[in-house]
Design an enzyme around this catalytic site. Structure first.
Site, PDB file in Angstrom:
ATOM      1  N   PRO A 282       0.823  -1.210   0.000  1.00  0.00           N
ATOM      2  CA  PRO A 282       0.000   0.000   0.000  1.00  0.00           C
ATOM      3  C   PRO A 282       0.854   1.256   0.000  1.00  0.00           C
ATOM      4  CG  PRO A 282       0.155  -0.878   2.225  1.00  0.00           C
ATOM      5  CD  PRO A 282       0.896  -1.837   1.341  1.00  0.00           C
ATOM      6  N   ASP A 283       0.290   2.338  -0.520  1.00  0.00           N
ATOM      7  CA  ASP A 283       0.910   3.627  -0.293  1.00  0.00           C
ATOM      8  C   ASP A 283       0.834   3.917   1.208  1.00  0.00           C
ATOM      9  OD1 ASP A 283       2.156   6.035  -0.781  1.00  0.00           O
ATOM     10  OD2 ASP A 283       0.819   6.595  -2.423  1.00  0.00           O
ATOM     11  N   PHE A 284       1.704   4.771   1.708  1.00  0.00           N
ATOM     12  CA  PHE A 284       1.774   5.023   3.138  1.00  0.00           C
ATOM     13  C   PHE A 284       0.476   5.649   3.652  1.00  0.00           C
ATOM     14  CE2 PHE A 284       6.142   4.726   1.743  1.00  0.00           C
ATOM     15  CZ  PHE A 284       6.699   3.908   2.716  1.00  0.00           C
TER      16      PHE A 284
END
Length: 364
Positions: free
Chosen positions: A229-231
């Site tokens: 995932p993106d942060f």
């Protein structure tokens, strides 16, 4: 879907790699598989699994000094030069390893559909074909240096406003033929890469928790590597893992998954096994196990890399209109007025993932 892409991807991983991956998996307990997914690498040293060390790397190494600042990806796209993109990928991969990283967060191949998109400088432009071909060149160049590239962001990520919770409504045809098209080309060229899932909801469900998107990237496009995932993306990391997320990141509010969050039936054992296997495939296929990163060097930029950045800057310059045959400049020209931030100033990227501070500059 491009005919043959899935077959090419399935055939691309060395059987020797798969044998080594399965041998490690056979020694792992469910708790150790979960530790791998949660990035608790300290619990896995006895298995010879290296820690992932990540850095943003769309135009060079973000947050480092004494590195090369390359033109932003949007400028790289303006070159229309796959060989140049591959050489930039090799250079960034080389500098990344020398600084102690084994995972580059890039390239960014979001299709730029509107100039309102705050991260458009980080993308490879508005053409899915161009973004895919240059993205593939950058990815294979990076991964030639025993380093993992993380291609981002899957998918239909087109705005920064309310990016953590906006809902992108998109037809299946546009999703597959426009927004996923660059990823199809990159994965065909490098099936054992990794893919970062985007922030927004897609048709009502967060990309990080969207089973249909994971089915697209893994089964339709043929990704053999892991998804990440993106942060701070999404709302529920357990739901994300259940839907198809392989590597856990920082969840909402920067909270990490607690030990045991993915065991005891929280997600199916087959899903736990598949996630761990994909992470290991990406590590083994890209040489992370056999080629540990060295101790970080202080200065990793080289004259060759600076020359490459200069070459890319020249190649990315686009003349829209040559009024009154203003170019080429006449040989007898005595003075030239340079107006705007182009004299003693140097701008490399924008705030965020494309900003690179090399420490020293060669200005226009």
């Amino acid at each position: 879907m491009t005919p043959g892409v899935t077959v090419q991807a399935i055939a691309a991983t060395d059987p020797h790699v798969l044998d080594r991956v399965d041998a490690v998996l056979a020694r792992m307990t469910p708790a150790e598989k979960e530790a791998l997914i949660r990035c608790d690498f300290g619990a896995l040293t006895h298995l010879g699994i290296p820690a992932l060390t990540m850095v943003d790397a769309s135009a060079g190494l973000r947050g480092e000094q004494n590195v090369t600042a390359f033109p932003v990806p949007l400028a790289q796209a303006a070159t229309f030069d796959e060989d140049l993109a591959r050489r930039i990928g090799v250079a960034i991969g080389t500098e990344g390893r020398a600084k102690g990283y084994n995972n580059l967060l890039g390239p960014t191949i979001d299709v730029t559909r509107t100039w309102h998109f705050g991260r458009q400088a980080e993308s490879l432009g508005e053409d899915p074909l161009l973004a895919g071909r240059l993205g593939a060149a950058l990815t294979t160049g990076m991964q030639s240096r025993q380093i993992i590239a993380t291609v981002k962001h899957f998918a239909a990520y087109t705005q920064e406003a309310h990016r953590f919770f906006t809902d992108t409504l998109v037809s299946d045809r546009a999703l597959h033929e426009v927004y996923q098209a660059p990823f199809r080309r990159v994965i065909a060229a490098a099936p054992a890469t990794s893919v970062m899932m985007a922030y927004p909801k897609i048709n009502g469900t967060f990309a990080t928790e969207n089973p249909a998107l994971f089915d697209d990237v893994k089964n339709r496009l043929g990704l053999q590597g892991y998804t990440v995932p993106d942060f701070w993306a999404g709302a529920d990391q357990v739901a994300a893992a259940r839907a198809g997320m392989d590597l856990a990141g920082l969840g909402p509010g920067g909270v990490r998954l607690a030990p045991g969050a993915l065991t005891d039936g929280a997600i199916p054992a087959t899903r736990l096994h598949d996630a761990a296997r994909r992470i290991l495939i990406t590590m083994f296929a890209n040489g992370l196990v056999d080629h540990p990163v060295p101790a970080p060097a202080q200065d990793v930029s080289t004259p060759e890399h600076k020359s490459l950045a200069h070459e890319a800057a020249l190649a990315s310059t686009v003349l829209l209109v040559n009024r009154s045959s203003a170019l080429p400049l006449p040989a007898g020209l005595k003075t030239l007025a340079v107006i705007g931030p182009a004299g003693p100033d140097a701008l490399t990227g924008v705030a965020g993932s494309t900003y690179v501070d090399p420490g020293t500059w060669t200005t226009p």
